[in-house]
Design a protein around this motif. Structure first.
Motif, mmCIF file in Angstrom:
data_model
loop_
_atom_site.group_PDB
_atom_site.id
_atom_site.type_symbol
_atom_site.label_atom_id
_atom_site.label_comp_id
_atom_site.label_asym_id
_atom_site.label_seq_id
_atom_site.Cartn_x
_atom_site.Cartn_y
_atom_site.Cartn_z
ATOM 1 N N SER A 40 0.803 -1.213 0.000
ATOM 2 C CA SER A 40 0.000 0.000 0.000
ATOM 3 C C SER A 40 0.840 1.270 0.000
ATOM 4 C CB SER A 40 -0.957 -0.008 1.197
ATOM 5 O OG SER A 40 -0.217 -0.182 2.383
ATOM 6 N N THR A 41 2.110 1.183 0.452
ATOM 7 C CA THR A 41 2.921 2.407 0.504
ATOM 8 C C THR A 41 3.808 2.564 -0.724
ATOM 9 O OG1 THR A 41 4.618 1.261 1.769
ATOM 10 C CG2 THR A 41 2.966 2.451 3.028
ATOM 11 N N GLU A 67 -0.088 6.908 -8.155
ATOM 12 C CA GLU A 67 -0.890 6.907 -6.913
ATOM 13 C C GLU A 67 -0.383 5.792 -5.992
ATOM 14 O OE1 GLU A 67 -3.280 8.432 -4.550
ATOM 15 O OE2 GLU A 67 -3.820 9.100 -6.587
ATOM 16 N N LEU A 68 -0.445 6.014 -4.672
ATOM 17 C CA LEU A 68 -0.109 4.920 -3.755
ATOM 18 C C LEU A 68 -1.172 3.833 -3.900
ATOM 19 C CD1 LEU A 68 0.990 6.780 -0.482
ATOM 20 C CD2 LEU A 68 2.414 5.857 -2.342
ATOM 21 N N SER A 87 -9.319 1.990 -5.349
ATOM 22 C CA SER A 87 -10.592 1.371 -4.977
ATOM 23 C C SER A 87 -10.410 -0.138 -4.949
ATOM 24 C CB SER A 87 -11.663 1.730 -6.002
ATOM 25 O OG SER A 87 -11.452 1.000 -7.194
ATOM 26 N N LYS A 114 -7.724 -2.382 -7.125
ATOM 27 C CA LYS A 114 -6.736 -3.271 -6.502
ATOM 28 C C LYS A 114 -6.775 -4.658 -7.138
ATOM 29 C CE LYS A 114 -6.487 -1.015 -2.012
ATOM 30 N NZ LYS A 114 -6.873 -1.037 -0.598
ATOM 31 N N THR A 130 3.830 3.003 -5.023
ATOM 32 C CA THR A 130 2.896 3.448 -6.056
ATOM 33 C C THR A 130 2.427 2.234 -6.853
ATOM 34 O OG1 THR A 130 4.522 3.730 -7.820
ATOM 35 C CG2 THR A 130 4.205 5.610 -6.322
ATOM 36 N N GLY A 187 -2.348 1.792 -1.901
ATOM 37 C CA GLY A 187 -3.306 1.761 -0.798
ATOM 38 C C GLY A 187 -4.516 2.654 -1.035
ATOM 39 N N ASN A 188 -4.382 3.655 -1.914
ATOM 40 C CA ASN A 188 -5.485 4.581 -2.174
ATOM 41 C C ASN A 188 -6.426 4.124 -3.277
ATOM 42 O OD1 ASN A 188 -4.346 6.231 -0.269
ATOM 43 N ND2 ASN A 188 -3.334 7.581 -1.748
#
Ligand SMILES: Nc1ncnc2c1ncn2[C@@H]1O[C@H](COP(=O)(O)OP(=O)(O)OP(=O)(O)O)[C@@H](O)[C@H]1O
Ligand SMILES: [Mg+2]
Length: 260
Positions: free
Chosen positions: A89-90, A145-146, A151, A155, A92, A148-149
């Protein structure tokens, strides 16, 4: 491509997978369905090396792969995705793809010291490959985008993308469509079909959504209570009485009583 012979997987007294034999044809998208707790994920885990079977054999292209570790199967082109996406999640989105290939020269310290050019070249290649995957999956706009962000559906697409980094032979998808909205589900289905048709990937996928399964899969294999209950075309499966009863939760138990 895959032959599963008499696989048993017991957890204590529970026969999670009970004498299952199936085969998966090269070039197919084979569906695996069945009620909750039927043993679908456990069978995947046995095939993909996460669980050692209690007994039975798994073959890939005629070679016995029973009990090999996931990384050994990965090297042979057998990949799986998880029921719950497990992105970093951390990192990109692009970085999540770039960390997939197992033999990155950048990770070998010697190379960093003595052959920095080779590392840079390999990283540039990986980056191009990652960008190509992102474009294929229509995720280019979230490349930086990371992860973790993202949807839930994005994912799942990223999970699929990770398999594309190594051009696998066969990919096992565990509920890649679960919790994904209709629009994105359609796109995931589209990506799977294109990977199958254009790039020759073989898929075996667990899914609960019959509409999604019918669109993508042939054949469909049905498991219930650890065993294979039926297999056939989506149409055959939809009209199969044993399958309908298994989903209603009465079938097998009644049958056992009848036979008793
Ligand atoms: N590691 C484990 N230890 C003990 N029991 C387990 C383990 N993994 C699965 N089981 C049990 O094995 C049975 C089959 O589980 P499995 O997860 O394979 O079902 P499934 O068909 O994938 O179900 P779902 O559709 O809910 O994902 C269940 O009764 C489950 O509780
Ligand atoms: Mg499962």
């Amino acid at each position: 491509m895959i032959v599963v012979e008499n696989i048993e997987k017991h957890f204590g007294g529970l026969r999670a997978v009970n004498n299952v034999s199936i085969s998966i044809e090269a070039g197919s998208i084979t569906g695996l369905i069945g009620p909750n707790g039927a043993g679908k994920s456990t069978l995947f885990n046995v095939i993909a090396g996460l669980h050692k079977p209690t007994s039975g054999k798994v073959y890939l292209d005629g070679v016995d792969i029973t009990g090999l570790e996931p990384h050994e199967l990965f090297a042979k082109g057998l990949l799986r995705t998880f029921q719950v996406a497990h992105e970093f999640s951390t990192l990109t989105v692009r970085e999540n793809l770039m960390v997939v290939p197992p033999d990155r020269p950048g990770e070998k310290l010697m190379n960093v010291w003595f052959r920095p050019g080779a590392v840079k070249q390999a990283d540039a290649k990986l980056r191009d490959k990652a960008d190509e995957v992102l474009e294929f999956l229509k995720l280019t706009h979230v490349a930086d985008e990371l992860a973790g962000n993202l949807s839930g559906g994005q994912k799942k697409l990223l999970e699929l993308g990770r398999t594309m980094m190594v051009d696998p032979k066969i990919v096992f998808l565990d509920e890649v469509g679960a919790g994904v909205n209709r629009t994105l589900l359609y796109e995931i289905g589209d990506a799977i079909l294109r990977l199958n048709k254009e790039r020759g990937y073989t898929f075996c996928m667990i899914e609960h959504d019959m509409e999604f399964i019918s669109r993508l899969c042939n054949p469909v294999i049905v498991m219930a209570e650890g065993a294979v209950l039926a297999s056939g075309t989506p149409e055959e499966i939809k009209s199969n009485n044993d399958v309908i009863e298994a989903y209603l939760g009465t079938g097998l138990k009644n049958k056992k009583k009848e036979n008793a």
